[in-house]
Design a protein around this motif. Sequence first.
Motif, PDB file in Angstrom:
ATOM      1  N   TYR A 129       6.609   1.317  -5.483  1.00  0.00           N
ATOM      2  CA  TYR A 129       5.980   2.427  -4.758  1.00  0.00           C
ATOM      3  C   TYR A 129       5.381   3.373  -5.780  1.00  0.00           C
ATOM      4  O   TYR A 129       6.086   3.898  -6.640  1.00  0.00           O
ATOM      5  N   ALA A 130       4.074   3.580  -5.701  1.00  0.00           N
ATOM      6  CA  ALA A 130       3.399   4.481  -6.642  1.00  0.00           C
ATOM      7  C   ALA A 130       3.613   5.907  -6.179  1.00  0.00           C
ATOM      8  O   ALA A 130       3.248   6.275  -5.064  1.00  0.00           O
ATOM      9  N   PRO A 164       0.839  -1.218   0.000  1.00  0.00           N
ATOM     10  CA  PRO A 164       0.000   0.000   0.000  1.00  0.00           C
ATOM     11  C   PRO A 164       0.864   1.254   0.000  1.00  0.00           C
ATOM     12  O   PRO A 164       1.976   1.261   0.536  1.00  0.00           O
ATOM     13  N   TYR A 165       0.340   2.314  -0.599  1.00  0.00           N
ATOM     14  CA  TYR A 165       1.108   3.555  -0.760  1.00  0.00           C
ATOM     15  C   TYR A 165       0.672   4.583   0.270  1.00  0.00           C
ATOM     16  O   TYR A 165      -0.109   5.486  -0.014  1.00  0.00           O
ATOM     17  N   ALA A 183      -2.079   4.638   5.974  1.00  0.00           N
ATOM     18  CA  ALA A 183      -2.047   5.749   6.925  1.00  0.00           C
ATOM     19  C   ALA A 183      -3.317   6.583   6.812  1.00  0.00           C
ATOM     20  O   ALA A 183      -3.317   7.656   6.215  1.00  0.00           O
ATOM     21  N   THR A 184      -4.410   6.082   7.388  1.00  0.00           N
ATOM     22  CA  THR A 184      -5.690   6.789   7.321  1.00  0.00           C
ATOM     23  C   THR A 184      -5.920   7.553   8.612  1.00  0.00           C
ATOM     24  O   THR A 184      -6.184   6.944   9.656  1.00  0.00           O
ATOM     25  N   ILE A 199      -4.679   5.051  -1.194  1.00  0.00           N
ATOM     26  CA  ILE A 199      -5.888   4.284  -1.504  1.00  0.00           C
ATOM     27  C   ILE A 199      -6.373   3.583  -0.241  1.00  0.00           C
ATOM     28  O   ILE A 199      -5.608   2.901   0.427  1.00  0.00           O
ATOM     29  N   SER A 200      -7.652   3.736   0.046  1.00  0.00           N
ATOM     30  CA  SER A 200      -8.259   3.059   1.203  1.00  0.00           C
ATOM     31  C   SER A 200      -8.843   1.732   0.731  1.00  0.00           C
ATOM     32  O   SER A 200     -10.055   1.583   0.553  1.00  0.00           O
ATOM     33  N   TYR A 201      -7.968   0.752   0.533  1.00  0.00           N
ATOM     34  CA  TYR A 201      -8.380  -0.525  -0.055  1.00  0.00           C
ATOM     35  C   TYR A 201      -9.511  -1.185   0.730  1.00  0.00           C
ATOM     36  O   TYR A 201     -10.502  -1.629   0.151  1.00  0.00           O
ATOM     37  N   ALA A 202      -9.353  -1.287   2.042  1.00  0.00           N
ATOM     38  CA  ALA A 202     -10.330  -2.024   2.842  1.00  0.00           C
ATOM     39  C   ALA A 202     -11.697  -1.357   2.793  1.00  0.00           C
ATOM     40  O   ALA A 202     -12.725  -2.027   2.637  1.00  0.00           O
TER      41      ALA A 202
END
Length: 963
Positions: A656-657, A573-574, A616-617, A578-581
């Motif tokens: 890493y995007a 994850p970057y 990192a949300t 992006i909040s994948y979950a």
Amino acid sequence: MNAIKSPKKLIEVALPLDAINEEAALRKRKAPGGYPTTLHKWWAQRPVAAARAVLFAQLVNDPGGERGYFAGMTKAQAAARREELFEIIQELVKWESTNNQSVLERARAEIRRSWEETCRLNKSHPQAAELFDPARLPVFHDPFAGSGAIPLEAQRLGMESYGSDLNPVPVTINKAMIELPPRFAGYEPVGPALVGQRQRRLEDSWAGVTGMAEDVRRYGAWMLDEARRRLGHLYPSVTVTSAMVAERPDLRALLGKDLPVVAWLWARTVRSPSPAFSHADVPLVSTFVLSSKAGKESYVVPIIRGDTYRFEVRIGKPDGQASKGTKEGRGGHFRCILSDAPIPVTYIRTQGQAGTLGQRLMAIVVEGMRGRIYLSPTPEHESAALAATPEWRPDVEINHNPRDIRTQLYGLRKYGDLFTSRQLVALGTLSDLVGAAIVKCREDAIASGKDDGVSLEAGGTGAAAYAEAIGVYLACAVSRLADYGCSLATWRPKDNAMRSGMPKQALQMSWDFAEGSPFASSSSGFLDCCQVVAKVVETALLSSPSGHAFQESATSSAFPLPLSNAVISTDPPYYNNISYADLSDFLYVWLRRCLRSVFPGLFATMTVPKAEELVATPYRHGSAEMAEAFFMEGMTSAFRSLLLRTHPAFPTTIYYAFRQSETEDVAGTSNTGWETFLQAVVDAGFTVTGTWPMRTEGDNRQVGNNANALSSSIILVCRRRLANAPVVGRRDFIRQLNATLPEALDEMTRGGVSSPVKPVDLSQAIIGPGMAIFSQYAGVLEADGTSMRVKAALQLINRFFAEDDFDHDTQFSLHWFEQHGWATGKFGEADVLARAKGTSVAGLQASGVAQSGKGDLRLLRFAELPRGWSPESDRRLSIWEALHHLIRSLNQEGEAAAGALLARMPSHADSIRALAYRLYTLCERKSWTDDARAYNEIVTAWASIEQAATEAGVIGAQSQLDI
């Protein structure tokens, strides 16, 4: 201690970046049929070209390097051998090579050759039997498997492949991608043959997994027939009547025909804010244009009668107002079509929270004999939609994510709220039919002679397991249908087609939406969804070697034993991109309904795991600082786990995007996410041995011909840091940077053994040699004795893009241009800056760089510079002036003239080229498109200009720079 003899891999030395990036960007613009990323929706999916190239170069020994080349091989011979490897990569990355066994076997042979050589070098190692078996390649593992592209390509290159993820959605995708196909390779289809295909299909050999793909189609068709029997009354066709022809003469050829509906186009409604019309529901429409294709224009006109209105479809070019719908400016603001009163977004949100948002049918899209036709809505069709009563809805609360999910602001709080009643009935029916298809497929497989066997989850390969495997692919089709079959999906007027509900990595509110028919031949049709899935299975998936997908956190220490010495390439994850979950719950609720009986453990929870997700949300962790600390701790733990399991003879590659918006300083690549990510890599015990910029997100941000947008991914190449690595001071670190980076920069811009690095990628690429120096040490001590952080190291590395290396006039011009571009600024400001840079405004005017008057100053554009300029006689020649005269010459007179001019100032060539790179980077990041194009053109033409300069010969002797 017995050291491992590990030759440098190709990826640690050189790559043919141009070929890789060209293919990766091409497939990101438009994925061909069967492309792996179309199997199931996921975010930030890696193009197979990048994955193949990175893996091949990670596995193959570089022919040169620390070993002093192969026995008897000169440096030139090593370079020629490297070119052979480049040729393999250039063919390998092409999508057309996906099933080209000649190309693939050539690549696999090189991988085996390198592995056998490495085994020979380490045959006396105490762990040779465990680590260096020449008859068996190490296994591959991606602990952040995501969409499965990287594990799939490792499998394609001949490796037993493992993919793991914390999230059940990518675990399911990886099972479908790498685990199930080898298990059922060679199976003939067992389902009833499709109409019209019996004879042709009976002749097929069903090699590989084509039989499985065919059964996906067959049972998908069976499911649709069953669904039609149950739901057909909710999806009426349109019969063209005489009354319709009277209003629309263009329908005359269709009189009496039943036309299947492709989609119903709806507008959301709110109560009018006007007191006079407060009883009326008025539409929120972003555009009334239905089709903007030349010659096929259609649009909607609202016909208003007092306090009522209706929608009427018209043919032809609409007026300018139609494209605006009822929208007012930017954001969610509209106007009432009855009173013209404004409808602010706050009012819409209040209505939504009160549950009073409605919907009104605006148009019907049908399939005609020569394309799609737009018709006015009818009460019968509106009633059919409203008559649907779902028996089940996903009453799962949508996670509150203030950045990426906004639907709760409008009262859409649960996933069931994102679908109309008719959509819920259709998706619920098809989800249940996945289970029925599994039962039928099992019966058909037994009837065809297959043993029943154990379940799929238990490792079965018989009838029961095969039927469940087919169910997994049918569930992927249902999930795809949910993306197109929700009330966030919209209509694309320029394409006459559906747009999915999540075209971006967010759940965004839509005002007018398109409700596609699951029975239509379109992207919203279930049969089309099955066809997309089946095409991937037969085109891109492999019958061998074996693959394995399982659920596990990347921070875990409980990975299976085969992964104790694995080759690892991963795409974590970057940071907070992006909040994948949060987003994947939208898909999970449907996959769970389809597959809970197949994978009860994987789908045990109501939603996907979120607390452990390494993103990192801030909203989840309380603040940006706490989110950063969580990410740093978790990613470091994950990389330490990865470091312990990676095979010692291979580097690890990490994607890493990098987004353009993350770079705040034109002097270099720097942002919180990137710094935190790199810090985790270093703290885990890795040393970075290379960075490669790759375009993994397409190139639709080009600023001109041959101008490339910022690369979206940096590939980090890492090795385990030596256990006895020393500690050095800041001064020694800077000394090593000064000794290494100039040569590395020259190599990158000239394209030594690799393709030249594009201007916009340079600040990323230079991180490789810089971080290689920093990360090889156990620590770099600051003057006060504290350990230098990655952020400080990056700032020192980025200084090689600073202006200090240029003459004073160029330093001023760079700083002024960054602040003002070609616009006018105040003389006083210019005077202060000039003094700070060691020059003067008068000197700048005299040199022909700037123009001053009436208390202002501006830089002169290249087109304003005079022809006939002579660098030999210029007493104040600056690099800025030389570059822009060269650009003027290139644009006005061509490469030969530019080359002749460069031949007159050869000692400044490198500085001119470096300034062009820097200015391109600045302009591209500031979105100064025309200026960026000018600098990019001279960079891309540099080789030709140098050749022309060589042919012209060195002329005269130019004056010294004013330094």
